[in-house]
Design a protein around this motif. Structure first.
Motif, short mmCIF file in Angstrom:
data_model
loop_
_atom_site.label_atom_id
_atom_site.label_comp_id
_atom_site.label_asym_id
_atom_site.label_seq_id
_atom_site.Cartn_x
_atom_site.Cartn_y
_atom_site.Cartn_z
N CYS A 1 8.45 8.43 8.40
CA CYS A 1 9.10 7.13 8.53
C CYS A 1 8.35 6.25 9.53
CB CYS A 1 10.55 7.30 8.99
SG CYS A 1 11.53 8.42 7.98
N ARG A 2 8.61 4.96 9.45
CA ARG A 2 8.07 4.00 10.39
C ARG A 2 9.06 2.87 10.57
NH1 ARG A 2 6.12 3.73 5.50
NH2 ARG A 2 5.35 1.86 4.45
N THR A 3 8.95 2.18 11.68
CA THR A 3 9.83 1.05 11.97
C THR A 3 9.19 -0.24 11.48
OG1 THR A 3 10.68 2.15 13.94
CG2 THR A 3 11.01 -0.23 13.79
N VAL A 4 9.99 -1.04 10.80
CA VAL A 4 9.58 -2.39 10.41
C VAL A 4 10.43 -3.35 11.23
CG1 VAL A 4 9.49 -4.08 8.54
CG2 VAL A 4 8.85 -1.70 8.11
N ASP A 5 9.82 -3.93 12.26
CA ASP A 5 10.51 -4.81 13.21
C ASP A 5 10.34 -6.26 12.77
OD1 ASP A 5 11.14 -6.49 15.41
OD2 ASP A 5 10.82 -4.83 16.80
N PHE A 6 11.44 -6.95 12.49
CA PHE A 6 11.35 -8.36 12.10
C PHE A 6 12.19 -9.24 13.03
CE2 PHE A 6 14.49 -6.16 9.53
CZ PHE A 6 15.59 -7.01 9.46
N SER A 7 12.26 -8.82 14.31
CA SER A 7 13.03 -9.60 15.28
C SER A 7 12.38 -10.94 15.60
CB SER A 7 13.20 -8.79 16.57
OG SER A 7 11.94 -8.44 17.12
N GLN A 8 11.06 -11.05 15.42
CA GLN A 8 10.34 -12.27 15.77
C GLN A 8 9.75 -12.99 14.56
OE1 GLN A 8 10.43 -13.30 18.98
NE2 GLN A 8 11.71 -11.47 19.30
N GLY A 9 9.96 -12.45 13.37
CA GLY A 9 9.40 -13.07 12.18
C GLY A 9 9.43 -12.10 11.01
N ASP A 10 9.12 -12.60 9.82
CA ASP A 10 9.12 -11.75 8.63
C ASP A 10 8.13 -10.59 8.80
OD1 ASP A 10 10.88 -13.50 7.53
OD2 ASP A 10 9.62 -14.11 5.85
N GLN A 11 8.58 -9.41 8.37
CA GLN A 11 7.72 -8.23 8.29
C GLN A 11 8.04 -7.56 6.96
OE1 GLN A 11 5.24 -7.31 10.28
NE2 GLN A 11 5.63 -9.05 11.66
N ARG A 12 7.14 -7.75 6.00
CA ARG A 12 7.40 -7.24 4.65
C ARG A 12 6.23 -6.37 4.22
NH1 ARG A 12 8.49 -12.12 0.82
NH2 ARG A 12 9.18 -10.41 -0.52
N LEU A 13 6.54 -5.15 3.81
CA LEU A 13 5.50 -4.23 3.35
C LEU A 13 5.22 -4.39 1.87
CD1 LEU A 13 6.53 -0.98 5.27
CD2 LEU A 13 5.11 -2.91 6.03
N SER A 14 5.97 -5.26 1.19
CA SER A 14 5.74 -5.56 -0.22
C SER A 14 6.13 -7.02 -0.46
CB SER A 14 6.57 -4.65 -1.13
OG SER A 14 6.52 -5.11 -2.49
N PRO A 15 5.36 -7.74 -1.28
CA PRO A 15 5.73 -9.12 -1.59
C PRO A 15 6.71 -9.24 -2.74
CG PRO A 15 3.64 -8.60 -2.62
CD PRO A 15 4.05 -7.37 -1.86
N GLY B 1 24.59 -7.83 16.78
CA GLY B 1 25.07 -8.10 15.43
C GLY B 1 24.02 -8.67 14.50
N ARG B 2 22.82 -8.98 15.03
CA ARG B 2 21.75 -9.54 14.20
C ARG B 2 20.74 -8.44 13.89
NH1 ARG B 2 18.96 -15.22 15.57
NH2 ARG B 2 21.06 -15.83 14.85
N VAL B 3 20.49 -8.22 12.58
CA VAL B 3 19.59 -7.15 12.17
C VAL B 3 18.19 -7.43 12.69
CG1 VAL B 3 18.67 -5.85 10.22
CG2 VAL B 3 20.98 -6.76 10.11
N GLN B 4 17.56 -6.40 13.27
CA GLN B 4 16.25 -6.54 13.91
C GLN B 4 15.16 -5.69 13.25
OE1 GLN B 4 15.91 -8.35 17.26
NE2 GLN B 4 17.71 -9.22 16.25
N ALA B 5 15.54 -4.54 12.68
CA ALA B 5 14.51 -3.61 12.22
C ALA B 5 15.05 -2.72 11.12
CB ALA B 5 14.01 -2.75 13.39
N LEU B 6 14.14 -2.20 10.31
CA LEU B 6 14.43 -1.22 9.28
C LEU B 6 13.70 0.07 9.60
CD1 LEU B 6 13.92 -3.34 6.02
CD2 LEU B 6 16.09 -2.80 7.13
#
Length: 590
Positions: free
Chosen positions: A538-552, A580-585
């Protein structure tokens, strides 16, 4: 060539078309479904709806037109000679309940129809069409049995208080459930076209307008009505295509002429999501005498442009905005679009209207869209002679229409990958009922069976993916909910994969399929059991500061909000939020 099949093509059939005297065989296996922007057969091969409208059952005599002139089989042969492989068959709700026999004079050339009720005649026509290999799309054209489409009591799917034939939304749905059950064993009855040209109607038989909308949640919300009806129909017959037209007109017509023709433009903001994936088809109409803000009547639309007045570039860009964009590949709203009505008069002499027809045909061919010409019947726009003995194949329309019917289409097979964007900021959108009310008193969404969460956004939208090559769902219902407080253990052995955030994590061999929020705060995660062991790489996808997408894939499914998305070969094992605001997957490989 695939193997032959049983009567009525319940499993498959070889369809034979005659196009310009050339025999063309289409091997098709039923039932139909969708794959991305295409309608396909059960093996993923393209089945293009090359349709014609054949009306009569929605009209005053409540029976198919032409049966007074020629035997039904002869007229079907004319339909096949054009090269059409399907019929859009309009009906009225009033017709379904009529107990009187159809008029003798209306079926004079078909004595086997004498004494039948309109619904029995409907059965007979459907049986004959499908026996000949022609697929049928049932189209709820009107509520009462009359011509369409004016400022009347047929504008909406419900018309409580109408003077002729009144019905509620529930009565409308019940009629569809009856039809779904009635034809469920005939797999060539392929579609339920839920309602024709939803538009401003008369409120309770007055001249006050009742305006349809897309997403307000009230009694005139067509998006809600179509979604609810489609899901209830699919619960009875999951093999049907659910066909949803956009809003044909909303505005104060004919009182002052203000209004617009949205068609499918609202789909990009609020797509229809059905509980059974790969069953949704959208539909739109286009005629030369109407326009984006033109009712079709110059008296109520002074100064407004008709489609038939546009040059080709303007017409194409207008249609692209109104409905063509929906077939763009790999978007959260992608679905087939069936242009289920267009037509022109045989005696049309206006050069602009003739040019419009050619422009439209070129667009349908270039976009490879499904279509249904209006109508096959004898009338001004029709394709057969007055006595229904021959086709009108020698007028100005023939070259364009023949080119359209014979146009090649994209070759398959096509994978059944499907993306859904759910928005739970103001409502529940659970596409699976297997987990029940998995987190009461919250706003929540869950993917349809076979799908999994691929992405989340900070404004409470989730992207679900149904990827045919990577479907790890278990067949037995086994769900788990993480809610309100942080998951106490780290099942995937990654100690603090989102420092400073509250983390919800699925148990081992389970994946995220649902998300919940309460008063704007992320509060819950729904996990479903996989049918096989899942990786803990597994790995963390952090999008607290902007979009982080591993697939378009899925497109910009949460515009103007930060979002995170796992890769196509991943599953979401958890998410983290701060305040309450989602930050990471937590994205793990399958």
């Amino acid at each position: 060539m695939r193997a032959a099949c049983s009567p009525m093509a319940r499993l498959g059939i070889v369809l034979v078309m005659w196009i310009s005297g050339i025999q063309v065989a289409e091997a098709t296996r039923f039932p139909l479904r969708t794959a991305g922007r295409y309608v396909v057969d059960s093996e993923g091969e393209r089945y293009k709806l090359r349709s014609a409208n054949w009306y009569g059952f929605h009209h005053d005599q409540q029976v198919l037109k032409g049966l007074d002139r020629q035997p039904l089989d002869h007229i079907i042969s004319l339909l096949q000679a054009w090269g059409f492989n399907s019929v859009r068959l309009p009906f009225s709700n009033q017709m379904l309940h009529a107990t009187n026999p159809v008029p003798d004079a209306a079926v004079a050339a078909n004595p086997e129809f004498l004494g039948l009720t309109p619904l029995q005649a409907f059965d007979r026509v459907i049986e004959r069409l499908t026996d000949r290999g022609i697929t049928v799309v049932l189209n709820n054209h009107t509520t009462s049995s009359e011509w369409c489409c004016n400022f009347d009591s047929n504008g909406l799917w419900h018309n409580e208080g109408a003077s002729t034939y009144a019905q509620s939304t529930e009565q409308w749905v019940q009629d569809w459930l009856m039809l779904a059950q009635r034809y469920r064993n005939n797999k060539l009855v392929v579609g339920a076209d839920l309602r024709n040209e939803v538009r401003t109607g008369k409120y309770r038989n007055t001249f006050l307008p009742a305006l349809p909308n897309w997403g307000k949640g009230d009694s005139n919300d067509w998006h809600k009505a179509a979604t609810d009806a489609g899901n209830r129909i699919l619960a009875i017959n999951p093999d049907l295509l659910i066909i949803v037209e956009g809003i044909n007109w909303t505005g104060l017509i004919p009182l002052i002429g203000s209004g617009e023709r949205p068609h499918l433009q609202p789909v990009s903001d609020r797509p229809v999501n059905l509980n059974v994936p790969n069953r949704l088809v959208y539909a739109a109409h286009n005629y030369s005498f109407t326009g984006p803000n033109h009712t079709g009547d110059d008296k109520t639309s002074p100064g407004q442009t008709r489609y038939g007045q546009m040059d080709e570039a303007t017409l194409r860009s207008t249609m692209e905005r109104e409905f063509g964009y929906v077939v763009n590949h790999d978007q959260y709203f992608t679905a087939p679009v069936w242009v289920s009505e267009f037509g022109a008069a045989a005696n049309e002499s206006d050069p602009a209207s003739r040019a419009w027809f050619s422009y439209l045909v070129r667009y349908l061919i270039d976009k490879d869209l499904d279509f249904a010409y209006w109508p096959f019947n004898y009338e001004g726009y029709g394709l057969v002679s007055e006595d229904y003995s021959r086709n009108l194949d020698n007028d100005w329309r023939y070259e364009d229409l023949s080119r359209l019917v014979q146009a090649p289409s994209a070759a398959g097979p096509f994978p059944g990958d499907h993306w859904s964007r759910l928005a739970v900021s103001d409502r529940d959108e659970n596409l699976s009922s297997r987990a029940g009310d998995w987190l009461p008193y919250t706003r929540k969404g869950s993917c349809a069976e076979g799908g999994r969460i691929m992405g989340l956004s900070q404004d409470h939208r989730l992207l679900c993916g149904h990827l045919t090559e990577t479907n790890p769902w278990a067949t037995a219902a086994d769900f788990h909910t993480e809610a309100w407080v942080e998951t106490s253990a780290r099942p995937h052995k990654i100690a603090d994969w989102a420092p400073g955030s509250t983390k919800y994590e699925c148990p081992l061999d389970m994946m995220a399929v649902g998300y919940a929020q309460d008063k704007g705060r992320a509060v819950g995660l729904l996990c479903a059991r996989s049918h096989r062991p899942l990786s803990t790489s597994c790995r963390t996808v952090d999008f607290s500061q902007g979009d982080q997408r591993l697939s378009p894939r899925g497109g910009d499914w949460a515009a103007s909000s930060y979002k995170g998305q796992c890769g196509d070969q991943d599953y979401v094992a958890g998410y983290a939020h701060k305040g309450g605001r989602v930050q990471a997957l937590l994205c793990c490989t399958l």
